[in-house]
Design an enzyme around this catalytic site. Structure first.
Site, PDB file in Angstrom:
ATOM      1  N   PRO A   1       0.793  -1.227   0.000  1.00  0.00           N
ATOM      2  CA  PRO A   1       0.000   0.000   0.000  1.00  0.00           C
ATOM      3  C   PRO A   1       0.829   1.283   0.000  1.00  0.00           C
ATOM      4  O   PRO A   1       1.870   1.362   0.654  1.00  0.00           O
ATOM      5  CB  PRO A   1      -0.827  -0.096   1.292  1.00  0.00           C
ATOM      6  CG  PRO A   1      -0.119  -1.087   2.141  1.00  0.00           C
ATOM      7  CD  PRO A   1       0.532  -2.051   1.190  1.00  0.00           C
ATOM      8  N   ASN A   2       0.328   2.243  -0.750  1.00  0.00           N
ATOM      9  CA  ASN A   2       0.881   3.604  -0.864  1.00  0.00           C
ATOM     10  C   ASN A   2       2.159   3.688  -1.690  1.00  0.00           C
ATOM     11  O   ASN A   2       2.661   4.789  -1.937  1.00  0.00           O
ATOM     12  CB  ASN A   2       1.117   4.226   0.535  1.00  0.00           C
ATOM     13  CG  ASN A   2      -0.174   4.338   1.311  1.00  0.00           C
ATOM     14  OD1 ASN A   2      -1.144   4.912   0.822  1.00  0.00           O
ATOM     15  ND2 ASN A   2      -0.224   3.760   2.500  1.00  0.00           N
TER      16      ASN A   2
ATOM     17  N   ARG B   1       5.462  10.812  -2.589  1.00  0.00           N
ATOM     18  CA  ARG B   1       5.199  10.473  -1.192  1.00  0.00           C
ATOM     19  C   ARG B   1       6.478  10.606  -0.359  1.00  0.00           C
ATOM     20  O   ARG B   1       7.427   9.843  -0.577  1.00  0.00           O
ATOM     21  CB  ARG B   1       4.702   9.022  -1.138  1.00  0.00           C
ATOM     22  CG  ARG B   1       4.502   8.494   0.244  1.00  0.00           C
ATOM     23  CD  ARG B   1       4.337   6.979   0.263  1.00  0.00           C
ATOM     24  NE  ARG B   1       4.129   6.526   1.609  1.00  0.00           N
ATOM     25  CZ  ARG B   1       4.366   5.302   2.046  1.00  0.00           C
ATOM     26  NH1 ARG B   1       4.813   4.382   1.199  1.00  0.00           N
ATOM     27  NH2 ARG B   1       4.177   4.986   3.291  1.00  0.00           N
TER      28      ARG B   1
ATOM     29  N   GLU C   1      12.455  -9.959   1.491  1.00  0.00           N
ATOM     30  CA  GLU C   1      11.719  -8.782   1.963  1.00  0.00           C
ATOM     31  C   GLU C   1      12.577  -7.545   1.744  1.00  0.00           C
ATOM     32  O   GLU C   1      13.756  -7.550   2.095  1.00  0.00           O
ATOM     33  CB  GLU C   1      11.423  -8.955   3.459  1.00  0.00           C
ATOM     34  CG  GLU C   1      10.755  -7.744   4.087  1.00  0.00           C
ATOM     35  CD  GLU C   1      10.566  -7.891   5.588  1.00  0.00           C
ATOM     36  OE1 GLU C   1      10.953  -8.938   6.164  1.00  0.00           O
ATOM     37  OE2 GLU C   1      10.040  -6.939   6.197  1.00  0.00           O
TER      38      GLU C   1
ATOM     39  N   ARG D   1      13.523   4.035  12.322  1.00  0.00           N
ATOM     40  CA  ARG D   1      12.303   4.830  12.309  1.00  0.00           C
ATOM     41  C   ARG D   1      11.453   4.539  13.559  1.00  0.00           C
ATOM     42  O   ARG D   1      11.960   4.055  14.547  1.00  0.00           O
ATOM     43  CB  ARG D   1      11.553   4.575  10.989  1.00  0.00           C
ATOM     44  CG  ARG D   1      12.413   4.929   9.759  1.00  0.00           C
ATOM     45  CD  ARG D   1      11.656   4.776   8.471  1.00  0.00           C
ATOM     46  NE  ARG D   1      10.511   5.689   8.435  1.00  0.00           N
ATOM     47  CZ  ARG D   1       9.507   5.572   7.571  1.00  0.00           C
ATOM     48  NH1 ARG D   1       9.511   4.602   6.675  1.00  0.00           N
ATOM     49  NH2 ARG D   1       8.505   6.429   7.610  1.00  0.00           N
TER      50      ARG D   1
ATOM     51  N   HIS E   1      12.758  -3.055   1.873  1.00  0.00           N
ATOM     52  CA  HIS E   1      12.196  -1.756   2.262  1.00  0.00           C
ATOM     53  C   HIS E   1      13.105  -0.661   1.742  1.00  0.00           C
ATOM     54  O   HIS E   1      14.345  -0.782   1.808  1.00  0.00           O
ATOM     55  CB  HIS E   1      12.080  -1.634   3.786  1.00  0.00           C
ATOM     56  CG  HIS E   1      11.179  -2.669   4.358  1.00  0.00           C
ATOM     57  ND1 HIS E   1       9.808  -2.563   4.292  1.00  0.00           N
ATOM     58  CD2 HIS E   1      11.452  -3.837   4.965  1.00  0.00           C
ATOM     59  CE1 HIS E   1       9.274  -3.646   4.846  1.00  0.00           C
ATOM     60  NE2 HIS E   1      10.247  -4.440   5.261  1.00  0.00           N
TER      61      HIS E   1
ATOM     62  N   ALA F   1       3.195  -0.855   4.776  1.00  0.00           N
ATOM     63  CA  ALA F   1       2.631  -0.848   6.137  1.00  0.00           C
ATOM     64  C   ALA F   1       2.147  -2.226   6.582  1.00  0.00           C
ATOM     65  O   ALA F   1       2.159  -2.538   7.780  1.00  0.00           O
ATOM     66  CB  ALA F   1       1.490   0.160   6.216  1.00  0.00           C
TER      67      ALA F   1
ATOM     68  N   TYR G   1      11.513   8.197   1.098  1.00  0.00           N
ATOM     69  CA  TYR G   1      11.372   7.109   0.117  1.00  0.00           C
ATOM     70  C   TYR G   1      12.050   7.379  -1.225  1.00  0.00           C
ATOM     71  O   TYR G   1      12.042   6.507  -2.100  1.00  0.00           O
ATOM     72  CB  TYR G   1       9.884   6.812  -0.096  1.00  0.00           C
ATOM     73  CG  TYR G   1       9.197   6.348   1.175  1.00  0.00           C
ATOM     74  CD1 TYR G   1       9.613   5.188   1.817  1.00  0.00           C
ATOM     75  CD2 TYR G   1       8.158   7.082   1.745  1.00  0.00           C
ATOM     76  CE1 TYR G   1       9.018   4.764   2.987  1.00  0.00           C
ATOM     77  CE2 TYR G   1       7.540   6.662   2.915  1.00  0.00           C
ATOM     78  CZ  TYR G   1       7.973   5.502   3.535  1.00  0.00           C
ATOM     79  OH  TYR G   1       7.378   5.079   4.700  1.00  0.00           O
TER      80      TYR G   1
ATOM     81  N   ASN H   1       7.851  -5.796  -0.959  1.00  0.00           N
ATOM     82  CA  ASN H   1       7.819  -4.661  -0.045  1.00  0.00           C
ATOM     83  C   ASN H   1       6.362  -4.547   0.380  1.00  0.00           C
ATOM     84  O   ASN H   1       5.544  -3.973  -0.342  1.00  0.00           O
ATOM     85  CB  ASN H   1       8.301  -3.376  -0.716  1.00  0.00           C
ATOM     86  CG  ASN H   1       8.324  -2.217   0.272  1.00  0.00           C
ATOM     87  OD1 ASN H   1       7.841  -2.340   1.408  1.00  0.00           O
ATOM     88  ND2 ASN H   1       8.881  -1.092  -0.148  1.00  0.00           N
TER      89      ASN H   1
HETATM   90  C1  DQA Z   1       8.352   0.813   3.765  1.00  0.00           C
HETATM   91  C2  DQA Z   1       8.460   1.048   5.269  1.00  0.00           C
HETATM   92  C3  DQA Z   1       7.117   0.866   5.944  1.00  0.00           C
HETATM   93  O1  DQA Z   1       7.232   1.074   7.343  1.00  0.00           O
HETATM   94  C4  DQA Z   1       6.125   1.873   5.385  1.00  0.00           C
HETATM   95  O2  DQA Z   1       4.836   1.663   5.951  1.00  0.00           O
HETATM   96  C5  DQA Z   1       6.060   1.885   3.908  1.00  0.00           C
HETATM   97  C6  DQA Z   1       7.286   1.698   3.130  1.00  0.00           C
HETATM   98  C7  DQA Z   1       9.688   1.115   3.040  1.00  0.00           C
HETATM   99  O3  DQA Z   1       9.817   0.693   1.894  1.00  0.00           O
HETATM  100  O4  DQA Z   1      10.556   1.790   3.583  1.00  0.00           O
HETATM  101  O5  DQA Z   1       5.019   2.149   3.323  1.00  0.00           O
HETATM  102  O6  DQA Z   1       8.036  -0.549   3.534  1.00  0.00           O
END
Ligand code: DQA
Length: 151
Positions: free
Chosen positions: A15-16, A23, A103, A112, A105, A82, A28, A79
């Protein structure tokens, strides 16, 4: 395997991540999701891996995609955004299909907020790459290629 016998890897964005580029670029980065996907496809050609990229904001859709991937994909890069920190369902889907999973990120989740420090995905992944911006995905693809070569 694909018809051309090149192993296929699914890159799943949660998501997002469709908003990348606009964003929180300080966290990011400035690349859009399409730009990251294009870099992954290019790197896939170097590594002789087919790369298929899918993004969804919906947990159930991500679960469905993981389940369907079992039939066609040799590996998974995820990825979960959230959902990393909340989703037993995604964790269970990865455990169920037994596709080798990396995995990734963009940000270093351990630098964080404390709620980002726990990952439901990590225990069912080969490993985790966090904190290198878009390059986390590229590193993840290399790690998966190496794993698949030696599997
Ligand atoms: C994320 C880190 C997560 O905590 C966050 O909710 C994201 C992006 C990252 O790629 O750094 O949406 O997965």
């Amino acid at each position: 395997m694909t018809s051309s016998d090149v192993p296929s890897v699914l890159v799943l964005h949660g998501p997002n991540l469709n908003l990348l580029g606009q964003r929180e670029p300080g966290i990011y980065g400035s690349l859009t999701l399409n730009e990251i996907n294009a870099l992954l496809e290019k790197e896939g050609r170097v590594l002789r891996l087919g790369v298929r990229c899918i993004q969804s904001n919906h947990e159930g859709e991500l679960v469905d995609t993981i389940q369907q991937a079992a039939a066609t994909e040799s590996g998974l890069i995820i990825n979960a955004a959230a959902y990393t920190h909340t989703s037993v369902a995604l964790r269970d889907a990865i455990a169920a299909v037994e596709i080798p999973t990396v995995e990734v990120h963009l940000s270093n989740i351990y630098r964080r907020e404390p709620f980002r420090h726990h990952s439901y995905i990590a225990p069912v992944a080969i490993g985790q790459i966090s904190g290198f911006g878009y390059y986390s995905y590229i590193l993840g693809l290399h790690a998966l290629a190496n794993y698949l070569e030696n599997a």
